[in-house]
Design an enzyme around this catalytic site. Structure first.
Site, PDB file in Angstrom:
ATOM      1  N   GLY A   1      12.559   8.703   5.101  1.00 24.96           N
ATOM      2  CA  GLY A   1      12.029  10.065   5.102  1.00 24.96           C
ATOM      3  C   GLY A   1      11.172  10.257   3.873  1.00 24.96           C
ATOM      4  O   GLY A   1      11.570   9.880   2.761  1.00 24.96           O
TER       5      GLY A   1
ATOM      6  N   GLU B   1       6.451  16.487   6.582  1.00 26.97           N
ATOM      7  CA  GLU B   1       7.454  16.190   7.609  1.00 26.97           C
ATOM      8  C   GLU B   1       8.471  17.317   7.760  1.00 26.97           C
ATOM      9  O   GLU B   1       9.515  17.142   8.383  1.00 26.97           O
ATOM     10  CB  GLU B   1       8.168  14.868   7.293  1.00 26.97           C
ATOM     11  CG  GLU B   1       7.283  13.653   7.508  1.00 26.97           C
ATOM     12  CD  GLU B   1       8.004  12.336   7.312  1.00 26.97           C
ATOM     13  OE1 GLU B   1       7.548  11.332   7.882  1.00 26.97           O
ATOM     14  OE2 GLU B   1       9.031  12.298   6.582  1.00 26.97           O
TER      15      GLU B   1
ATOM     16  N   ASN C   1      -3.922   9.271   1.497  1.00 23.12           N
ATOM     17  CA  ASN C   1      -4.525   7.945   1.528  1.00 23.12           C
ATOM     18  C   ASN C   1      -5.898   8.059   2.180  1.00 23.12           C
ATOM     19  O   ASN C   1      -6.320   9.158   2.567  1.00 23.12           O
ATOM     20  CB  ASN C   1      -3.618   6.916   2.233  1.00 23.12           C
ATOM     21  CG  ASN C   1      -3.381   7.239   3.704  1.00 23.12           C
ATOM     22  OD1 ASN C   1      -4.173   7.910   4.357  1.00 23.12           O
ATOM     23  ND2 ASN C   1      -2.263   6.750   4.228  1.00 23.12           N
TER      24      ASN C   1
ATOM     25  N   LEU D   1      -5.810   3.990  -1.945  1.00 18.96           N
ATOM     26  CA  LEU D   1      -6.667   3.076  -1.190  1.00 18.96           C
ATOM     27  C   LEU D   1      -5.969   1.762  -0.855  1.00 18.96           C
ATOM     28  O   LEU D   1      -6.624   0.726  -0.718  1.00 18.96           O
ATOM     29  CB  LEU D   1      -7.943   2.795  -1.998  1.00 18.96           C
ATOM     30  CG  LEU D   1      -8.741   4.028  -2.437  1.00 18.96           C
ATOM     31  CD1 LEU D   1      -9.801   3.641  -3.465  1.00 18.96           C
ATOM     32  CD2 LEU D   1      -9.383   4.713  -1.230  1.00 18.96           C
ATOM     33  N   GLY D   2      -4.644   1.794  -0.737  1.00 22.80           N
ATOM     34  CA  GLY D   2      -3.911   0.577  -0.407  1.00 22.80           C
ATOM     35  C   GLY D   2      -4.113  -0.497  -1.459  1.00 22.80           C
ATOM     36  O   GLY D   2      -4.011  -0.244  -2.663  1.00 22.80           O
TER      37      GLY D   2
ATOM     38  N   GLY E   1      -6.284   0.054  -4.628  1.00 24.51           N
ATOM     39  CA  GLY E   1      -5.911   0.900  -5.759  1.00 24.51           C
ATOM     40  C   GLY E   1      -5.945   2.374  -5.428  1.00 24.51           C
ATOM     41  O   GLY E   1      -5.452   2.804  -4.381  1.00 24.51           O
TER      42      GLY E   1
ATOM     43  N   ASP F   1       5.954  -5.337   3.107  1.00 29.79           N
ATOM     44  CA  ASP F   1       6.225  -4.112   3.860  1.00 29.79           C
ATOM     45  C   ASP F   1       5.611  -2.938   3.103  1.00 29.79           C
ATOM     46  O   ASP F   1       5.993  -2.657   1.971  1.00 29.79           O
ATOM     47  CB  ASP F   1       7.740  -3.923   4.002  1.00 29.79           C
ATOM     48  CG  ASP F   1       8.125  -2.706   4.832  1.00 29.79           C
ATOM     49  OD1 ASP F   1       7.215  -2.040   5.372  1.00 29.79           O
ATOM     50  OD2 ASP F   1       9.329  -2.419   4.931  1.00 29.79           O
TER      51      ASP F   1
ATOM     52  N   GLY G   1       3.063   4.754  -0.312  1.00 33.61           N
ATOM     53  CA  GLY G   1       2.533   6.074  -0.637  1.00 33.61           C
ATOM     54  C   GLY G   1       3.585   6.985  -1.239  1.00 33.61           C
ATOM     55  O   GLY G   1       3.301   7.783  -2.147  1.00 33.61           O
ATOM     56  N   ASP G   2       4.817   6.880  -0.753  1.00 33.67           N
ATOM     57  CA  ASP G   2       5.907   7.694  -1.295  1.00 33.67           C
ATOM     58  C   ASP G   2       6.236   7.282  -2.724  1.00 33.67           C
ATOM     59  O   ASP G   2       6.495   8.125  -3.586  1.00 33.67           O
ATOM     60  CB  ASP G   2       7.151   7.564  -0.412  1.00 33.67           C
ATOM     61  CG  ASP G   2       6.924   8.103   0.986  1.00 33.67           C
ATOM     62  OD1 ASP G   2       6.090   9.019   1.136  1.00 33.67           O
ATOM     63  OD2 ASP G   2       7.579   7.617   1.928  1.00 33.67           O
TER      64      ASP G   2
ATOM     65  N   SER H   1       6.416  -1.967  -4.841  1.00 29.03           N
ATOM     66  CA  SER H   1       7.181  -1.588  -3.645  1.00 29.03           C
ATOM     67  C   SER H   1       6.763  -2.381  -2.410  1.00 29.03           C
ATOM     68  O   SER H   1       7.601  -2.683  -1.563  1.00 29.03           O
ATOM     69  CB  SER H   1       7.067  -0.083  -3.381  1.00 29.03           C
ATOM     70  OG  SER H   1       5.829   0.251  -2.781  1.00 29.03           O
TER      71      SER H   1
END
Length: 300
Positions: A41, A141, A185, A222-223, A226, A247, A252-253, A283
């Site tokens: 979540g 969410e 993002n 930007l994944g 950066g 993974d 982003g979290d 991460s």
């Protein structure tokens, strides 16, 4: 740990993850590999990220009165997150997410919101410590009416609100006006602004959209490229370290939790974004959502 409080208001889910070589096409059944069941979540992930990275964190959420909800609360307590305002609903199950991850670490996710959809403004009124927070961090969410009610109250109290607009949906001009920071993002930035973010120039155009709406600061993640930062005085891009992604589920979290901690520690923007990019990069080298979030000592 920072003495300045971060209150995260958002979702808590149980993630059910299957890893496979490829993601299935519509109508296709494939044999996958490892099955994992993890706490997830976006709200919960960001609260755990902020806590592990040194933040003084309270999570405001709603779970079902079921095994998933109880396990989640126990997990938050172990992370030293204040769980006083995690509400329980007797009639609705806890939120769940079904996640598939391929060999490159790319994923696809379907979420059943459950009790998250019932976190309402009436619940927020019970959070007496809300006015004490330096940072209020939210995602999308939970019901939009709740997000808007919190932002309105925070604006009156001159508090800093950070919104991670995921999953992307339309945001009102009233919500954007006065927002301290927004962290989409590149895909979310495109959906919200109508500008396809492909490079620094288009990232700047998308950032201008938010700034013109009254947002004070914009970070577009930007994944593996950066992150891009822009406000009225400053703009720069921070490159991400090269890593092998396993993974990307909570990248982003992790970034959002990390940037919240950086702000409470009064880091300059370049240092803050570098800190958050580094945390997100760590991460993605691990499986799982909350399981992948680094601790502060790993960053140092």
């Amino acid at each position: 740990m920072s003495t300045n409080k971060i209150i995260v208001i958002g979702s808590s889910n149980t993630d059910m993850v299957v890893k496979s070589s490829v993601l299935p096409k519509p109508g296709e059944t494939i044999l996958g590999g490892t099955f994992l069941m993890n706490a997830g979540g976006k709200g919960a992930n960001q609260a755990v990220a902020a806590a592990r990275l040194g933040g003084n964190v309270t999570l405001v959420a709603k779970v079902g009165n079921d095994i998933f909800g109880k396990q989640s609360i126990d997990g938050f307590k172990k992370e030293k997150i204040n769980t006083e305002f995690i509400f329980s609903d007797d009639k609705t199950p806890s939120g769940t997410a079904l996640i598939m991850v391929n060999e490159e670490g790319e994923n696809c996710i379907v979420v059943a919101p459950g009790a998250n959809a019932l976190l309402l403004p009436t619940d927020i009124e019970k959070v007496k410590s809300l006015s004490e927070a330096e940072i209020i961090l939210m995602q999308l969410e939970i019901p939009m009416e709740t997000i808007e009610a919190v932002a309105k109250k925070a604006k009156l109290n001159h508090q800093k609100v950070i919104i991670n607009p995921a999953p992307a949906q339309k945001l009102s001009d009233e919500l954007l006006n006065g927002l301290f920071l927004i962290t989409p993002n590149e895909t979310e930035a495109g959906l919200l602004t109508g500008i396809v973010v492909e490079d620094d120039a288009t990232a700047s155009q998308a950032a201008d959209f938010f700034l013109n709406k009254g947002v004070q600061n914009v970070i577009i993640t930007l994944g593996k490229q950066g992150a891009y930062f822009q406000n009225k005085e400053l703009h720069f891009k921070t490159d991400a370290p090269v890593v092998k992604a396993k993974d990307t589920t909570a990248a982003g979290d992790t970034f959002s939790g990390a940037i919240s901690v950086a702000v409470t520690e009064n880091m300059e923007w370049k240092q803050a974004v570098q800190f958050a990019v580094k945390a997100a990069s760590v991460s993605v080298t691990r499986m799982g959502a909350q399981a992948s979030v680094p601790y502060r000592q790993e960053m140092d």
